[in-house]
Design an enzyme around this catalytic site. Structure first.
Site, PDB file in Angstrom:
ATOM      1  CG  ASP A 117      -1.877  -1.147   1.290  1.00 25.50           C
ATOM      2  OD1 ASP A 117      -2.136  -1.737   0.231  1.00 25.50           O
ATOM      3  OD2 ASP A 117      -2.362  -1.456   2.395  1.00 25.50           O
ATOM      4  NE  ARG A 118       1.215   7.732  -3.369  1.00 22.73           N
ATOM      5  CZ  ARG A 118       1.033   8.402  -4.483  1.00 22.73           C
ATOM      6  NH1 ARG A 118      -0.013   8.153  -5.223  1.00 22.73           N
ATOM      7  NH2 ARG A 118       1.889   9.327  -4.873  1.00 22.73           N
TER       8      ARG A 118
END
Length: 229
Positions: free
Chosen positions: A67-68
């Protein structure tokens, strides 16, 4: 673990003829998305092109994602043979993934195995954890243990048994332990850099070509909270 230095400011944990492993920073996207921001895969391609003086297009295969807002280990394939074999390893869960997280509240137990059923909401890009199976849910399993008690937070080590969308974030929220900075999953305020305190710390897998067992460990980001853990 020694970080290899380079002009692209990449934290390279391992590189050989077939794979390259990066310690992802907060905000990096692994692969291009609708934001149009430059993905980590492109930065790695540029690094390889420059390092090896490669004419034309550089091959780089995305094996898995983080995830970012998270940090830690990301593996890329430099050859198609490595990509095919790594895809099999990851899809068949023939890898050992260990994460570190810093959470707001003390978990109910010092260590435990959590089993939930996760249902994904595509509209707001979240997953909700249920104790019992619901329509379109998928079983999610992990175990955790407390590795550090800080003044206001708790450091956890987590081993994943399944790879569901936002699994760790949703399951920790379900036991009342949202990850520091994770507004989406119940934490009350964001971190200045927009990240969350979830780090892909360790990955163990069999090298797709040499067949050696690789054990990779990613240093945590250099800040006061992580350094305390």
């Amino acid at each position: 673990m020694k970080i290899l230095s380079n002009k692209s400011n990449l934290q390279i944990l391992h590189e050989d003829n077939h794979i390259i492993v990066i310690n992802k920073r907060v905000g990096d996207i692994v692969q291009g998305d609708k934001t149009g921001d430059k993905p980590l895969s492109e930065v790695v391609k540029e690094y390889l092109k420059e390092k090896y003086n490669k004419p034309g297009e550089v091959f780089l295969g995305v094996v898995h994602r983080l995830d970012r807002p998270t940090t830690g280990i990301v593996v890329f394939a430099k050859t198609s043979k490595a990509l095919t074999r790594l895809n099999e390893l990851f899809s068949n869960r023939q890898t050992q993934k260990t994460y570190w997280a810093i959470v707001k509240n003390k978990p109910p137990k010092n260590d435990d195995n959590l089993i939930h059923f996760l249902k994904r909401n595509e509209k707001n890009n979240t997953s909700k954890a249920y104790l019992k199976e619901v329509s379109e849910s998928k079983k999610a399993s992990l175990d955790y243990k407390i590795i550090k008690e800080l003044n206001h937070y708790f450091g956890l080590e987590i081993n994943l048994h399944t790879g569901r969308h936002h699994q760790i974030r949703a399951q920790l929220q379900a036991i009342g332990c949202p990850i520091k900075g994770d507004l989406k999953y119940g934490f009350d305020r964001s971190n200045p850099d927009g990240g969350i305190y979830l780090h892909a710390r360790k990955l163990v897998f069999i090298h797709p070509v040499s067949k050696e067992v690789l054990t990779l460990v990613a240093p945590t980001p250099d800040d006061a909270v992580w350094n305390a853990v």
